[in-house]
Design a protein around this motif. Structure first.
Motif, PDB file in Angstrom:
ATOM      1  N   TYR A  87      -6.301  -3.068   0.055  1.00 15.58           N
ATOM      2  CA  TYR A  87      -5.648  -3.376   1.330  1.00 15.58           C
ATOM      3  C   TYR A  87      -6.654  -3.935   2.339  1.00 15.58           C
ATOM      4  CZ  TYR A  87      -3.679  -2.264   5.955  1.00 15.58           C
ATOM      5  OH  TYR A  87      -3.268  -2.311   7.257  1.00 15.58           O
ATOM      6  N   LEU A 118       0.820  -1.209   0.000  1.00 17.30           N
ATOM      7  CA  LEU A 118       0.000   0.000   0.000  1.00 17.30           C
ATOM      8  C   LEU A 118       0.854   1.259   0.000  1.00 17.30           C
ATOM      9  CD1 LEU A 118      -2.755   1.460   0.299  1.00 17.30           C
ATOM     10  CD2 LEU A 118      -2.536   1.115   2.767  1.00 17.30           C
ATOM     11  N   TRP A 122      -6.068   1.491  -1.269  1.00 15.35           N
ATOM     12  CA  TRP A 122      -6.609   1.354   0.085  1.00 15.35           C
ATOM     13  C   TRP A 122      -7.764   0.366   0.116  1.00 15.35           C
ATOM     14  CZ3 TRP A 122      -5.102   2.257   4.814  1.00 15.35           C
ATOM     15  CH2 TRP A 122      -4.076   3.176   5.043  1.00 15.35           C
TER      16      TRP A 122
END
Length: 349
Positions: free
Chosen positions: A233, A217, A230
């Motif tokens: 993630y 990330l 994001w």
């Protein structure tokens, strides 16, 4: 190669954005052969065959190449044999190991090869639909391999070879952290004692996954696809966590849902969700004793009493609600450094 050699720790800093658990960004999904790869954002198609059985992707910002190839079982009769043949065609050399994953016998390998320069990477072979074997290779220039290894592992670990298994850990994490025995968990929720278990390896395995994905990330900190990074993630954390909490989710549901049905027969889902929310809101706000790169407490660690914050609690609620058949979304607010969970429950008010 040791099973846990890629789970190194690096110090990094966390910042927050928005994520909806129902979003799926750039996922390679082949319905014919029944596999998918939730690879990091930004890969570009470099080459492919007309029938789609060979695909080559490269990343414009990171020196990584991803190759995907389908072999039919009439050519080879095992994942190990298929991967060995694929690497031999490239004059690649490496060590190979076997792993049972998602109901199939798979093979994993590190390898080096010389094309226009010396490369090093990871490869996996797995059985898929249409009596075929899938081979995925992800590699970087050998002199950059150590810096790129988390990115490579993340791409390979995102493989799914069965549509029903989007809620189990990836193949690398399963391989690195084999099941090692039950670890008992006992907690009181809404006046009911919940006795359940996780695997003894779950907390360490989940921490490893978080560290790998957070390292990936951070490569997108100034990238146009930072939002998608994001989302990926947290999506991969959710996927890794879901089955680790399967027994806890089941015991929780069996203990509390009948009470919710008794208290609110017209809409027990609302009452059930409220009981879970009240439970997590009573957690003391403190970070985990074992600090991960992202400062995100894994869900198995939470059940073992590790400190946690709103992001971990919201993710925990998403998993528990989904296990009860309630769709949810995970929301992060960067300016307030706060997280929330939203549940899709029909109600008159």
């Amino acid at each position: 190669m040791t099973r846990r050699s890629f789970c190194k720790i690096a110090a990094l800093t966390l910042f927050l954005l928005f994520f909806g658990s129902h979003l799926f960004a750039e996922i390679i999904n082949d319905n014919d052969f029944g596999f998918s790869l939730d690879i990091p954002e930004g890969f570009e198609l470099t080459d492919s065959t007309e029938d789609g059985t060979s695909i080559l992707l490269t990343h414009p910002n990171i020196p990584i190449t991803l190759a995907i190839k389908i072999y039919y079982q009439k050519e080879y009769n095992s994942s190990t044999q298929t991967l060995d043949a694929a690497l031999n065609k490239l004059s690649a050399r490496g060590s190979m190991d076997e792993v049972d994953y998602q109901g199939g016998h798979c093979a994993l390998s590190t390898f080096t090869m010389n094309l226009d320069q010396q490369y090093k990477g990871w490869a996996v072979s797995a059985p898929v639909k249409l009596d075929s074997y899938l081979v995925v290779l992800c590699y970087a220039p050998e002199n950059l391999f150590e810096k790129c290894q988390y990115f490579i592992v993340s791409a390979i670990n995102s493989l799914c070879i069965n549509d029903d298994y989007y809620k189990i850990p990836g193949i690398f994490i399963e391989y690195a952290f084999p099941k090692s025995g039950k670890k008992a968990i006992s907690t009181s929720i809404a006046g009911k004692e919940i006795n359940s278990f996780i695997d003894s390896s779950d907390a360490d395995a989940a921490d490893c996954l978080i560290n790998i994905e957070y390292s990936v990330l951070m490569l997108y900190a100034n990238h146009p696809k930072i939002m998608e990074a994001w989302e990926r993630y947290y999506r991969l954390i959710y996927r890794d966590s879901f089955s680790r909490l399967e027994n806890f989710s089941s015991e929780l549901y069996k203990a509390l849902y009948p009470i919710a049905e008794s208290e609110n027969p017209e809409n027990p889902q609302i009452t059930y969700a409220q009981k879970l929310l009240s439970w997590v809101q009573d957690f003391p706000y403190r970070r985990a004793d074992k600090v991960t790169n992202s400062d995100f407490t894994s869900l198995p660690a939470m059940l073992l009493g590790e400190g946690n914050d709103c992001d971990s609690r919201s993710m925990l609620l998403c998993v528990l609600l989904k296990s009860a058949g309630i769709e949810s979304s995970f929301l992060l607010y960067p300016t307030l450094s706060h997280a929330m969970v939203g549940a899709a429950i029909k109600a008159d008010r």
